[in-house]
Design an enzyme around this catalytic site. Sequence first.
Site, PDB file in Angstrom:
ATOM      1  N   ARG A  88      44.140  40.693 -42.490  1.00 56.03           N
ATOM      2  CA  ARG A  88      44.196  42.122 -42.157  1.00 56.03           C
ATOM      3  C   ARG A  88      44.847  42.903 -43.303  1.00 56.03           C
ATOM      4  O   ARG A  88      44.810  44.130 -43.306  1.00 56.03           O
ATOM      5  CB  ARG A  88      44.958  42.361 -40.860  1.00 56.03           C
ATOM      6  CG  ARG A  88      44.351  41.628 -39.688  1.00 56.03           C
ATOM      7  CD  ARG A  88      43.803  42.566 -38.630  1.00 56.03           C
ATOM      8  NE  ARG A  88      42.961  41.833 -37.704  1.00 56.03           N
ATOM      9  CZ  ARG A  88      41.655  41.616 -37.877  1.00 56.03           C
ATOM     10  NH1 ARG A  88      41.021  42.110 -38.921  1.00 56.03           N
ATOM     11  NH2 ARG A  88      40.976  40.915 -37.004  1.00 56.03           N
ATOM     12  N   HIS A  95      40.589  34.140 -51.730  1.00 55.82           N
ATOM     13  CA  HIS A  95      39.814  35.281 -51.223  1.00 55.82           C
ATOM     14  C   HIS A  95      40.760  36.427 -50.881  1.00 55.82           C
ATOM     15  O   HIS A  95      41.733  36.234 -50.169  1.00 55.82           O
ATOM     16  CB  HIS A  95      39.025  34.844 -49.979  1.00 55.82           C
ATOM     17  CG  HIS A  95      37.874  35.741 -49.630  1.00 55.82           C
ATOM     18  ND1 HIS A  95      38.018  37.097 -49.441  1.00 55.82           N
ATOM     19  CD2 HIS A  95      36.558  35.478 -49.438  1.00 55.82           C
ATOM     20  CE1 HIS A  95      36.824  37.618 -49.146  1.00 55.82           C
ATOM     21  NE2 HIS A  95      35.917  36.660 -49.141  1.00 55.82           N
ATOM     22  N   TYR A 124      39.740  41.224 -46.356  1.00 56.87           N
ATOM     23  CA  TYR A 124      38.565  42.101 -46.205  1.00 56.87           C
ATOM     24  C   TYR A 124      38.945  43.574 -46.184  1.00 56.87           C
ATOM     25  O   TYR A 124      38.090  44.435 -46.350  1.00 56.87           O
ATOM     26  CB  TYR A 124      37.841  41.804 -44.879  1.00 56.87           C
ATOM     27  CG  TYR A 124      37.382  40.388 -44.732  1.00 56.87           C
ATOM     28  CD1 TYR A 124      36.707  39.751 -45.765  1.00 56.87           C
ATOM     29  CD2 TYR A 124      37.607  39.685 -43.547  1.00 56.87           C
ATOM     30  CE1 TYR A 124      36.263  38.452 -45.626  1.00 56.87           C
ATOM     31  CE2 TYR A 124      37.167  38.377 -43.406  1.00 56.87           C
ATOM     32  CZ  TYR A 124      36.502  37.769 -44.436  1.00 56.87           C
ATOM     33  OH  TYR A 124      36.078  36.487 -44.294  1.00 56.87           O
ATOM     34  N   HIS A 146      35.572  41.409 -52.135  1.00 55.57           N
ATOM     35  CA  HIS A 146      34.400  42.211 -51.786  1.00 55.57           C
ATOM     36  C   HIS A 146      34.514  43.513 -52.570  1.00 55.57           C
ATOM     37  O   HIS A 146      35.529  44.205 -52.443  1.00 55.57           O
ATOM     38  CB  HIS A 146      34.370  42.500 -50.289  1.00 55.57           C
ATOM     39  CG  HIS A 146      34.193  41.271 -49.449  1.00 55.57           C
ATOM     40  ND1 HIS A 146      34.130  41.301 -48.079  1.00 55.57           N
ATOM     41  CD2 HIS A 146      34.043  39.960 -49.802  1.00 55.57           C
ATOM     42  CE1 HIS A 146      33.953  40.069 -47.608  1.00 55.57           C
ATOM     43  NE2 HIS A 146      33.909  39.234 -48.633  1.00 55.57           N
ATOM     44  N   GLU A 184      31.994  39.391 -55.130  1.00 58.84           N
ATOM     45  CA  GLU A 184      31.121  38.651 -54.209  1.00 58.84           C
ATOM     46  C   GLU A 184      29.826  39.415 -53.997  1.00 58.84           C
ATOM     47  O   GLU A 184      29.837  40.646 -53.854  1.00 58.84           O
ATOM     48  CB  GLU A 184      31.847  38.423 -52.871  1.00 58.84           C
ATOM     49  CG  GLU A 184      31.000  37.611 -51.892  1.00 58.84           C
ATOM     50  CD  GLU A 184      31.783  37.068 -50.701  1.00 58.84           C
ATOM     51  OE1 GLU A 184      33.024  37.155 -50.694  1.00 58.84           O
ATOM     52  OE2 GLU A 184      31.120  36.554 -49.774  1.00 58.84           O
ATOM     53  N   ASP A 224      27.184  34.344 -52.397  1.00 58.01           N
ATOM     54  CA  ASP A 224      27.246  33.910 -51.001  1.00 58.01           C
ATOM     55  C   ASP A 224      25.803  33.765 -50.501  1.00 58.01           C
ATOM     56  O   ASP A 224      25.042  34.742 -50.502  1.00 58.01           O
ATOM     57  CB  ASP A 224      28.021  34.960 -50.195  1.00 58.01           C
ATOM     58  CG  ASP A 224      28.247  34.567 -48.742  1.00 58.01           C
ATOM     59  OD1 ASP A 224      27.271  34.172 -48.080  1.00 58.01           O
ATOM     60  OD2 ASP A 224      29.398  34.679 -48.273  1.00 58.01           O
ATOM     61  N   HIS A 255      24.837  36.088 -47.667  1.00 54.68           N
ATOM     62  CA  HIS A 255      24.778  37.495 -48.093  1.00 54.68           C
ATOM     63  C   HIS A 255      23.543  37.798 -48.942  1.00 54.68           C
ATOM     64  O   HIS A 255      22.906  38.828 -48.738  1.00 54.68           O
ATOM     65  CB  HIS A 255      26.030  37.860 -48.892  1.00 54.68           C
ATOM     66  CG  HIS A 255      27.303  37.798 -48.103  1.00 54.68           C
ATOM     67  ND1 HIS A 255      28.525  38.066 -48.644  1.00 54.68           N
ATOM     68  CD2 HIS A 255      27.530  37.468 -46.803  1.00 54.68           C
ATOM     69  CE1 HIS A 255      29.464  37.924 -47.712  1.00 54.68           C
ATOM     70  NE2 HIS A 255      28.892  37.548 -46.585  1.00 54.68           N
ATOM     71  N   HIS A 303      29.544  30.686 -52.070  1.00 57.69           N
ATOM     72  CA  HIS A 303      29.903  30.536 -50.665  1.00 57.69           C
ATOM     73  C   HIS A 303      28.660  29.989 -49.976  1.00 57.69           C
ATOM     74  O   HIS A 303      27.586  30.592 -50.085  1.00 57.69           O
ATOM     75  CB  HIS A 303      30.261  31.890 -50.041  1.00 57.69           C
ATOM     76  CG  HIS A 303      31.613  32.394 -50.444  1.00 57.69           C
ATOM     77  ND1 HIS A 303      32.028  33.677 -50.194  1.00 57.69           N
ATOM     78  CD2 HIS A 303      32.653  31.761 -51.056  1.00 57.69           C
ATOM     79  CE1 HIS A 303      33.268  33.826 -50.649  1.00 57.69           C
ATOM     80  NE2 HIS A 303      33.662  32.683 -51.184  1.00 57.69           N
ATOM     81  N   ASP A 353      24.972  40.197 -42.263  1.00 53.70           N
ATOM     82  CA  ASP A 353      26.171  39.408 -42.575  1.00 53.70           C
ATOM     83  C   ASP A 353      26.769  38.692 -41.364  1.00 53.70           C
ATOM     84  O   ASP A 353      27.904  38.937 -40.987  1.00 53.70           O
ATOM     85  CB  ASP A 353      27.247  40.287 -43.248  1.00 53.70           C
ATOM     86  CG  ASP A 353      28.396  39.458 -43.803  1.00 53.70           C
ATOM     87  OD1 ASP A 353      28.325  38.209 -43.751  1.00 53.70           O
ATOM     88  OD2 ASP A 353      29.375  40.063 -44.274  1.00 53.70           O
ATOM     89  N   HIS A 375      27.332  34.809 -40.431  1.00 56.28           N
ATOM     90  CA  HIS A 375      27.222  33.435 -40.929  1.00 56.28           C
ATOM     91  C   HIS A 375      26.834  32.477 -39.814  1.00 56.28           C
ATOM     92  O   HIS A 375      27.198  32.677 -38.659  1.00 56.28           O
ATOM     93  CB  HIS A 375      28.558  32.967 -41.519  1.00 56.28           C
ATOM     94  CG  HIS A 375      29.059  33.824 -42.641  1.00 56.28           C
ATOM     95  ND1 HIS A 375      30.193  33.515 -43.357  1.00 56.28           N
ATOM     96  CD2 HIS A 375      28.584  34.965 -43.188  1.00 56.28           C
ATOM     97  CE1 HIS A 375      30.396  34.432 -44.287  1.00 56.28           C
ATOM     98  NE2 HIS A 375      29.436  35.334 -44.199  1.00 56.28           N
ATOM     99  N   GLU A 434      31.964  28.864 -45.390  1.00 58.20           N
ATOM    100  CA  GLU A 434      32.636  29.861 -44.537  1.00 58.20           C
ATOM    101  C   GLU A 434      31.859  29.934 -43.225  1.00 58.20           C
ATOM    102  O   GLU A 434      31.519  31.008 -42.733  1.00 58.20           O
ATOM    103  CB  GLU A 434      32.599  31.238 -45.202  1.00 58.20           C
ATOM    104  CG  GLU A 434      33.248  31.327 -46.565  1.00 58.20           C
ATOM    105  CD  GLU A 434      33.026  32.679 -47.222  1.00 58.20           C
ATOM    106  OE1 GLU A 434      31.852  33.122 -47.335  1.00 58.20           O
ATOM    107  OE2 GLU A 434      34.023  33.295 -47.607  1.00 58.20           O
TER     108      GLU A 434
HETATM  109 ZN    ZN Z   1      29.964  37.208 -44.981  1.00 56.88          ZN
HETATM  110 FE    FE Z   2      31.409  34.967 -48.466  1.00 54.90          FE
HETATM  111 FE    FE Z   3      33.789  37.116 -48.625  1.00 54.34          FE
END
Ligand code: ZN
Ligand code: FE
Ligand code: FE
Length: 284
Positions: free
Chosen positions: A39, A69, A72, A109, A144, A178, A181, A213, A226, A228, A258
């Site tokens: 977060r 990573h 987000y 990202h 990414e 990814d 993605h 990824h 998006d 997964h 992921e």
């Molecule tokens: Zn993703």
């Molecule tokens: Fe990813």
């Molecule tokens: Fe990511």
Amino acid sequence: MGELLVGCHLSTSRGYAAMADDAVSIGATTFAFFTRNPRGGNARELDVGDVAAFLSTCEAHGMGPLVAHAPYTYNLCSSKPETVEFARRAMREDLERMELLPGNLYNFHPGSHVKQGADEGIRLICEGLNEVLEPGQRTCVLLETMAGKGTEVGRSFEELARIIDGVAHDELLGVCLDTCHVADAGYDVVGDLSGVLDEFDRVVGLERLRALHLNDSKNPLGSHKDRHERIGEGTLGLETFAAVVTEPRLAGLPMVLETPQDGLEGWAAEIALLRGMASGEGVA
Ligand code: ZN
Ligand code: FE
Ligand code: FE
């Protein structure tokens, strides 16, 4: 071809040394972790003893480059100046901490332009990176490839190339591809992985590709969703991953799962599956 560098995203909640032990326990030879709470609050102070134990475990087990990573919540191209400022400060702090584990990768990202348009988004991302990157740092920062959900920037190889072009110290930049993605963004990795890599090479340059990824996708090509899926259970399918782990142009790159799993056993099984396919056992 050397051993496949493959692992998954792991939790730092029990500390760094415990995370490295988890990686060893599931047969991973690389892994990812959040540099702080996903977060994106304040970073916990790193414990020097914990980091030393972590480094010695990674060294003893021949871990390849790790792929940290960023949370987000960072958005270098938000329309809110305080959000942009937070992202820049947090990335600077993360990269300072990454110097305690030198020689690894830090993936983020690129951001969402929230209706300012991709051009303004790219301009802000470049401005942020120019402020954040320190010449001489020992961490390579990876953009990414994004699915193109909402106003995400980095939905095409062209957008990534434009970001790289606008950064002074671009020797510190790479790309993390990814699989979910890029398929969601419309690149046909199922039908023509080789052609997608050709296009990446033409637009960005394959020398920029530093990590992958590995995720299957719940949605069809070009869906921009998006979501997964576990390896082999989505629209990419096992054959795509067999192609990825045997593609000579991807050999030696760290590959991080992921996928939605309930625990370490699920990733251990996926890692074993990918190693089997890489060693030519083929698709069952
Ligand atoms: Zn993703
Ligand atoms: Fe990813
Ligand atoms: Fe990511």
